[in-house]
Design an enzyme around this catalytic site. Structure first.
Site, PDB file in Angstrom:
ATOM      1  N   ARG A 151      -6.865   8.949  16.522  1.00 55.36           N
ATOM      2  CA  ARG A 151      -5.690   8.756  15.779  1.00 55.36           C
ATOM      3  C   ARG A 151      -5.370   9.890  15.032  1.00 55.36           C
ATOM      4  O   ARG A 151      -6.270  10.541  14.587  1.00 55.36           O
ATOM      5  CB  ARG A 151      -5.887   7.500  14.974  1.00 55.36           C
ATOM      6  N   ASN A 173      -1.161   7.354  11.498  1.00 56.96           N
ATOM      7  CA  ASN A 173      -2.269   6.566  10.640  1.00 56.96           C
ATOM      8  C   ASN A 173      -2.390   6.541   9.024  1.00 56.96           C
ATOM      9  O   ASN A 173      -3.047   7.571   8.856  1.00 56.96           O
ATOM     10  CB  ASN A 173      -3.528   6.745  11.350  1.00 56.96           C
ATOM     11  N   TYR A 227       4.987  -6.227  17.249  1.00 58.03           N
ATOM     12  CA  TYR A 227       5.143  -5.303  15.920  1.00 58.03           C
ATOM     13  C   TYR A 227       6.133  -3.971  16.221  1.00 58.03           C
ATOM     14  O   TYR A 227       7.076  -3.793  15.620  1.00 58.03           O
ATOM     15  CB  TYR A 227       3.850  -4.931  15.439  1.00 58.03           C
ATOM     16  N   ASN A 283      10.624 -11.472  10.155  1.00 57.41           N
ATOM     17  CA  ASN A 283      10.291 -10.754   8.878  1.00 57.41           C
ATOM     18  C   ASN A 283      11.106  -9.267   8.943  1.00 57.41           C
ATOM     19  O   ASN A 283      11.586  -8.867   8.223  1.00 57.41           O
ATOM     20  CB  ASN A 283       8.935 -10.704   8.608  1.00 57.41           C
ATOM     21  N   ALA A 324       7.653  -5.186   5.220  1.00 59.68           N
ATOM     22  CA  ALA A 324       7.396  -5.571   6.727  1.00 59.68           C
ATOM     23  C   ALA A 324       6.005  -6.289   6.990  1.00 59.68           C
ATOM     24  O   ALA A 324       4.938  -5.983   6.034  1.00 59.68           O
ATOM     25  CB  ALA A 324       7.506  -4.503   7.642  1.00 59.68           C
ATOM     26  N   TYR A 378       0.829  -1.055   0.051  1.00 56.06           N
ATOM     27  CA  TYR A 378       0.204  -0.059   0.125  1.00 56.06           C
ATOM     28  C   TYR A 378       0.800   1.268   0.152  1.00 56.06           C
ATOM     29  O   TYR A 378       0.873   1.967  -0.925  1.00 56.06           O
ATOM     30  CB  TYR A 378      -1.086  -0.021   1.181  1.00 56.06           C
ATOM     31  N   ILE A 379       1.701   1.559   1.093  1.00 54.08           N
ATOM     32  CA  ILE A 379       2.491   2.728   1.195  1.00 54.08           C
ATOM     33  C   ILE A 379       3.633   2.770  -0.003  1.00 54.08           C
ATOM     34  O   ILE A 379       3.927   3.836  -0.535  1.00 54.08           O
ATOM     35  CB  ILE A 379       2.977   2.794   2.623  1.00 54.08           C
ATOM     36  N   ARG A 433     -10.070  -3.207  21.701  1.00 51.52           N
ATOM     37  CA  ARG A 433      -9.128  -4.108  21.078  1.00 51.52           C
ATOM     38  C   ARG A 433      -7.842  -4.231  21.730  1.00 51.52           C
ATOM     39  O   ARG A 433      -7.415  -3.030  21.968  1.00 51.52           O
ATOM     40  CB  ARG A 433      -9.129  -3.675  19.650  1.00 51.52           C
TER      41      ARG A 433
HETATM   42  N1  UDP Z   1     -11.180   0.478  14.772  1.00 48.89           N
HETATM   43  C1  UDP Z   1     -12.333   0.123  15.148  1.00 48.89           C
HETATM   44  N2  UDP Z   1     -12.746  -0.963  14.042  1.00 48.89           N
HETATM   45  C2  UDP Z   1     -12.173  -1.360  12.971  1.00 48.89           C
HETATM   46  C3  UDP Z   1     -10.887  -0.989  12.856  1.00 48.89           C
HETATM   47  C4  UDP Z   1     -10.237  -0.275  13.798  1.00 48.89           C
HETATM   48  O1  UDP Z   1     -12.898   0.701  15.774  1.00 48.89           O
HETATM   49  O2  UDP Z   1     -12.992  -2.100  12.242  1.00 48.89           O
HETATM   50  C5  UDP Z   1     -10.145   1.399  15.713  1.00 48.89           C
HETATM   51  C6  UDP Z   1      -9.151   0.924  16.438  1.00 48.89           C
HETATM   52  O3  UDP Z   1      -9.374   0.208  17.597  1.00 48.89           O
HETATM   53  C7  UDP Z   1      -8.280   2.064  16.472  1.00 48.89           C
HETATM   54  C8  UDP Z   1      -8.658   2.832  15.245  1.00 48.89           C
HETATM   55  O4  UDP Z   1      -9.768   2.532  14.785  1.00 48.89           O
HETATM   56  O5  UDP Z   1      -8.500   2.724  17.621  1.00 48.89           O
HETATM   57  C9  UDP Z   1      -7.579   2.772  14.137  1.00 48.89           C
HETATM   58  O6  UDP Z   1      -7.427   1.449  13.768  1.00 48.89           O
HETATM   59  P1  UDP Z   1      -6.508   1.153  12.559  1.00 48.89           P
HETATM   60  O7  UDP Z   1      -6.377  -0.521  12.592  1.00 48.89           O
HETATM   61  O8  UDP Z   1      -6.957   1.446  11.498  1.00 48.89           O
HETATM   62  O9  UDP Z   1      -5.063   1.347  12.963  1.00 48.89           O
HETATM   63  P2  UDP Z   1      -4.073   1.420  14.086  1.00 48.89           P
HETATM   64  O10 UDP Z   1      -4.215   2.767  14.855  1.00 48.89           O
HETATM   65  O11 UDP Z   1      -4.241   0.034  14.852  1.00 48.89           O
HETATM   66  O12 UDP Z   1      -2.750   1.568  13.234  1.00 48.89           O
END
Ligand code: UDP
Length: 322
Positions: free
Chosen positions: A219, A170, A141, A92, A75, A11-12, A276
């Site tokens: 974010r 992000n 990670y 990796n 990565a 992607y990036i 999460r």
């Molecule tokens: N998030 C969410 N639902 C999803 C995916 C992500 O609520 O289906 C939330 C996640 O918990 C985080 C934010 O969105 O707070 C950004 O998550 P993402 O996975 O896009 O990027 P990260 O910050 O993990 O790199």
């Protein structure tokens, strides 16, 4: 310049390759296509298919490319997966990265721009996060990326390889031609847009009890084209440096969903779920240092135009690169 780009089919990486080519550089993409897509490789670039586990293949491809600099994107980058399969991440991201450095030493390439991450900071004591904050990763990670950052220091001191490590916050959005298509999609914006496209019934909101104004995580979303510009500027750095890359602004999960509804004109069904694991409440970058030292300023300061570019790409590629 001749630039050797690992992960240039991802992607990036693919969008940075496109911007490097637009700026007149010559590019060789090195990718094993496990995460990346052949269709995401800009046809103006040369392509060497190979794996970072294989030092002779990297060395041969690097020598053939006559590279003056390496950009290292290849990565694994999923926090959740790293919590269940740390071996994959250390193998990796750390061993693979070390092989790349070994090949650079063997071929005499003296410059590397590295895709690092705000995940190297873990749960920050304060925001915005500037480069002076202590790095304390809370998942394999982030740890794997920090380990590579630390190796870079010694390859500068001992072998004179200059590095610029860019800690992305992000990354989001798309160029006209290339966009975000992960085989397993865990990121917020593409998952919301799948709902808008009718490919998913709902999007999960992970955690509504965070200490933020609307209870969801905040974010710092940065447009992929702004990231690409930072990589280009990193090529001009005269000495090694590490920079945090974001807009300095924060958007909550609920605000991202509302912005997606506005941009797409379609309702997004939401399901509220528990937090999460491994998600800090608030991650916002201070990018003062790269602004001061390399003159980088993000053109996209708000979330809507970032989502618009992603939406355009997803509408044109509803099944991604397949
Ligand atoms: N998030 C969410 N639902 C999803 C995916 C992500 O609520 O289906 C939330 C996640 O918990 C985080 C934010 O969105 O707070 C950004 O998550 P993402 O996975 O896009 O990027 P990260 O910050 O993990 O790199």
């Amino acid at each position: 310049m001749n630039i050797f780009v690992t992960g240039g089919a991802g992607y990036i990486g693919s969008i940075c390759v496109e911007e490097l080519l637009n700026a007149g550089h010559a590019v060789t993409v090195f990718d094993n296509l496990t995460e990346g897509h052949r269709e995401a490789i800009d046809p103006r670039a040369s392509f060497a298919e190979g794996d970072l586990m294989d030092v002779p293949t990297i060395t041969n491809a690097l020598a053939a490319s006559k590279a003056e600099a390496v950009m290292h994107f290849a990565a694994n980058a999923l926090v959740g997966e790293s919590m269940t399969n740390p071996v994959k991440y250390f193998r990796n991201n750390v061993t693979g990265g070390l092989h790349l450095l070994e090949a650079m030493v063997q071929t005499g390439v003296k410059k590397i721009v590295f895709s690092s991450t705000c995940a190297t900071f873990g749960t920050p004591d304060r925001v915005p996060i500037d480069e002076s904050l202590l790095q304390k990763p809370i998942n394999p990670y982030g740890e794997s990326k920090l380990m590579f950052e630390q190796m870079l220091r010694w390859f500068d001191e001992i072998h004179g390889i200059t590095h610029v490590a860019l800690r992305y916050f992000n990354a989001a959005g798309a160029s006209q031609r290339f966009g975000e298509d992960h085989r397993i999609e865990t990121h917020l914006i593409p998952n919301i847009l799948k709902v808008a496209l009718g490919q998913k019934e709902s999007v999960s909101v992970f955690g509504t009890d965070y200490p933020t104004p609307d209870g969801t995580c905040i974010r710092d979303y940065i447009h992929i084209l702004d990231l690409a510009q930072a990589h280009m500027l990193a090529l001009t750095a005269r000495s090694s440096a590490k920079y945090n890359l974001g807009t300095g602004g924060g958007t909550s999960v609920r605000e991202v969903i509302a912005a997606c509804e506005k941009v797409t004109g379609r309702p997004i069904r939401v399901i509220e779920e528990p937090r999460r694991p491994g998600d800090p409440a608030r991650l916002i970058a201070s990018s003062e240092k790269i602004h001061r030292e390399l003159g980088w300023t993000p053109k996209f300061q708000s979330i809507e135009p970032i989502i618009e570019s992603a939406w355009k790409w997803h509408l044109a590629h509803p099944t991604g690169y397949r």
